[in-house]
Design a protein around this motif. Structure first.
Motif, PDB file in Angstrom:
ATOM      1  N   HIS A 106      -1.726  -4.989 -11.800  1.00 30.70           N
ATOM      2  CA  HIS A 106      -2.820  -5.573 -11.009  1.00 30.70           C
ATOM      3  C   HIS A 106      -3.231  -4.680  -9.841  1.00 30.70           C
ATOM      4  CE1 HIS A 106      -1.750  -9.075 -13.339  1.00 30.70           C
ATOM      5  NE2 HIS A 106      -0.520  -8.989 -12.888  1.00 30.70           N
ATOM      6  N   GLN A 107      -2.991  -3.388  -9.940  1.00 32.02           N
ATOM      7  CA  GLN A 107      -3.362  -2.547  -8.804  1.00 32.02           C
ATOM      8  C   GLN A 107      -4.750  -1.970  -8.986  1.00 32.02           C
ATOM      9  OE1 GLN A 107      -0.506   0.570  -8.389  1.00 32.02           O
ATOM     10  NE2 GLN A 107      -0.461   1.025 -10.546  1.00 32.02           N
ATOM     11  N   PRO A 108      -5.552  -2.025  -7.935  1.00 35.83           N
ATOM     12  CA  PRO A 108      -6.901  -1.486  -8.023  1.00 35.83           C
ATOM     13  C   PRO A 108      -6.892   0.039  -8.180  1.00 35.83           C
ATOM     14  CG  PRO A 108      -6.554  -2.632  -5.925  1.00 35.83           C
ATOM     15  CD  PRO A 108      -5.263  -2.648  -6.647  1.00 35.83           C
ATOM     16  N   ILE A 109      -7.838   0.524  -8.974  1.00 34.82           N
ATOM     17  CA  ILE A 109      -8.041   1.957  -9.197  1.00 34.82           C
ATOM     18  C   ILE A 109      -9.284   2.363  -8.415  1.00 34.82           C
ATOM     19  CG2 ILE A 109      -8.538   3.710 -10.963  1.00 34.82           C
ATOM     20  CD1 ILE A 109      -5.885   2.372 -11.566  1.00 34.82           C
ATOM     21  N   ALA A 110      -9.222   3.512  -7.755  1.00 33.85           N
ATOM     22  CA  ALA A 110     -10.408   4.030  -7.062  1.00 33.85           C
ATOM     23  C   ALA A 110     -10.728   5.411  -7.617  1.00 33.85           C
ATOM     24  CB  ALA A 110     -10.159   4.112  -5.561  1.00 33.85           C
TER      25      ALA A 110
ATOM     26  N   THR B 255      -3.519   1.931  -5.785  1.00 37.35           N
ATOM     27  CA  THR B 255      -2.832   1.480  -4.587  1.00 37.35           C
ATOM     28  C   THR B 255      -2.200   0.119  -4.829  1.00 37.35           C
ATOM     29  OG1 THR B 255      -4.528   2.627  -3.319  1.00 37.35           O
ATOM     30  CG2 THR B 255      -3.141   1.118  -2.109  1.00 37.35           C
ATOM     31  N   VAL B 256      -0.886   0.052  -4.620  1.00 36.67           N
ATOM     32  CA  VAL B 256      -0.193  -1.218  -4.873  1.00 36.67           C
ATOM     33  C   VAL B 256      -0.575  -2.278  -3.836  1.00 36.67           C
ATOM     34  CG1 VAL B 256       1.798  -0.388  -6.185  1.00 36.67           C
ATOM     35  CG2 VAL B 256       1.852  -0.259  -3.688  1.00 36.67           C
ATOM     36  N   PRO B 257      -0.809  -3.501  -4.304  1.00 33.62           N
ATOM     37  CA  PRO B 257      -1.127  -4.590  -3.375  1.00 33.62           C
ATOM     38  C   PRO B 257       0.145  -5.216  -2.782  1.00 33.62           C
ATOM     39  CG  PRO B 257      -1.364  -5.327  -5.660  1.00 33.62           C
ATOM     40  CD  PRO B 257      -0.925  -3.887  -5.706  1.00 33.62           C
ATOM     41  N   ALA B 258       0.016  -5.799  -1.607  1.00 32.28           N
ATOM     42  CA  ALA B 258       1.147  -6.464  -0.946  1.00 32.28           C
ATOM     43  C   ALA B 258       1.695  -7.592  -1.823  1.00 32.28           C
ATOM     44  CB  ALA B 258       0.707  -7.011   0.401  1.00 32.28           C
TER      45      ALA B 258
ATOM     46  N   GLY C 172       0.787  -1.221   0.000  1.00 33.89           N
ATOM     47  CA  GLY C 172       0.000   0.000   0.000  1.00 33.89           C
ATOM     48  C   GLY C 172       0.823   1.278   0.000  1.00 33.89           C
ATOM     49  N   GLU C 173       0.096   2.383   0.120  1.00 32.52           N
ATOM     50  CA  GLU C 173       0.686   3.721   0.031  1.00 32.52           C
ATOM     51  C   GLU C 173       0.763   4.344   1.423  1.00 32.52           C
ATOM     52  OE1 GLU C 173       1.537   4.582  -3.093  1.00 32.52           O
ATOM     53  OE2 GLU C 173       0.473   2.938  -4.066  1.00 32.52           O
ATOM     54  N   MET C 174       1.824   5.117   1.636  1.00 39.52           N
ATOM     55  CA  MET C 174       2.044   5.779   2.925  1.00 39.52           C
ATOM     56  C   MET C 174       1.817   7.277   2.792  1.00 39.52           C
ATOM     57  SD  MET C 174       5.676   6.265   4.944  1.00 39.52           S
ATOM     58  CE  MET C 174       6.076   4.513   4.910  1.00 39.52           C
TER      59      MET C 174
ATOM     60  N   THR D 122     -11.064   7.799   5.339  1.00 42.79           N
ATOM     61  CA  THR D 122     -11.596   6.488   4.945  1.00 42.79           C
ATOM     62  C   THR D 122     -11.137   6.054   3.562  1.00 42.79           C
ATOM     63  OG1 THR D 122     -13.595   7.427   3.946  1.00 42.79           O
ATOM     64  CG2 THR D 122     -13.702   6.826   6.293  1.00 42.79           C
ATOM     65  N   GLN D 123     -10.561   6.967   2.772  1.00 42.13           N
ATOM     66  CA  GLN D 123     -10.140   6.584   1.427  1.00 42.13           C
ATOM     67  C   GLN D 123      -8.946   7.414   0.972  1.00 42.13           C
ATOM     68  OE1 GLN D 123     -13.532   7.074  -1.171  1.00 42.13           O
ATOM     69  NE2 GLN D 123     -14.207   8.929  -0.147  1.00 42.13           N
ATOM     70  N   GLY D 124      -8.235   6.865  -0.010  1.00 40.49           N
ATOM     71  CA  GLY D 124      -7.068   7.566  -0.532  1.00 40.49           C
ATOM     72  C   GLY D 124      -6.150   6.624  -1.276  1.00 40.49           C
ATOM     73  N   GLY D 125      -5.001   7.144  -1.696  1.00 40.37           N
ATOM     74  CA  GLY D 125      -4.037   6.341  -2.434  1.00 40.37           C
ATOM     75  C   GLY D 125      -3.085   7.235  -3.213  1.00 40.37           C
TER      76      GLY D 125
END
Length: 239
Positions: free
Chosen positions: A147-151, A130-133, A49-51, A187-190
């Motif tokens: 393969h990273q989900p887009i929001a 957001t990059v997955p683990a 994930g993102e920091m 509650t959301q971000g990336g």
């Protein structure tokens, strides 16, 4: 404000080219990172994930859409921080991401230095990813980002923080603008790929000192951190 001119350093652990090479093992704790700054972005052990660092609060924005504060003993494989005391502030309305960047480049940022930027406001649209683990053996980052989900968020208030990095630092970091977003309700971000600002305040501080901490691992010492396709790989993973 006697500390105004102290600690004006952009402090970074590891390098973007190390992430490109698949070195996702964290070897520096969040606590250690916070010793060097109260504002920054990065990722977590295993590329989980993102920091986003806001003061002493460090949020992890995960690929499942979860947002939470992290314990300061968890680790990071790549992050950059500053002690942020903005020197320039501008009120903005109705701007796309590219218009925002053009506006900052015209009057507020230094192209050949490191610029810390905070944009606080209301957004009609924010697109993040957001990059997955990852798990060993780690795949290269150009594979991971496929393969990273887009929001996509609409009508959201929040804060976007990040940096504009000079072009000559390619491989060490990501040249150009690089932002992470977190909503006001946390509650959301990336990692920001696009946005439209309704109204907001942009704050900027320019940094001319840079400290790079290299990981102690043999893996880092042996990795190819200057591959022929570095520029293309960074473009693929970040843009």
């Amino acid at each position: 404000m006697s500390h105004q001119n102290n600690d004006k350093t952009f402090y970074q652990t590891s390098m973007m080219s190390a992430l490109i090479a698949g070195l996702y093992q964290g070897d520096f704790t969040i606590g250690q990172l916070l010793d060097h700054g109260n504002f920054g972005i990065g990722t977590f052990n295993d590329l989980d994930g993102e920091m986003i660092i806001l003061g002493d609060e460090v949020y992890q924005l995960t690929s499942t859409g979860d947002v939470h504060l992290v314990n300061h003993d968890i680790t990071t494989p790549f992050a950059g921080v500053v002690n942020f005391e903005p020197t320039n502030t501008v009120s903005l309305i109705e701007l796309t991401k590219s218009e925002f960047e053009t506006c900052l480049e015209k009057d507020f940022v230094a192209n050949n230095a490191i610029n810390a930027i905070r944009l606080t406001g209301k957004f009609s649209y924010v697109k993040t990813r957001t990059v997955p683990a990852q798990h060993r053996p780690y795949p290269p980052m150009v594979e991971v980002v496929k393969h990273q989900p887009i929001a996509e968020m609409t009508h959201v208030s929040g804060v976007m923080i990040g940096f504009k990095i000079p072009e000559y630092m390619i491989g060490i970091n990501v040249p150009g603008f690089h932002f992470h977003f977190i909503s006001d309700d946390r509650t959301q971000g990336g990692h920001v790929s696009d946005f439209i600002l309704t109204e907001g305040i942009a704050e900027v501080e320019i940094f001319k000192d840079f400290h790079l901490r290299m990981p102690a691992s043999q893996e880092f010492d042996r990795a190819d951190l200057n591959p022929d396709d570095l520029k293309a790989a960074i473009h693929t993973t970040e843009k």
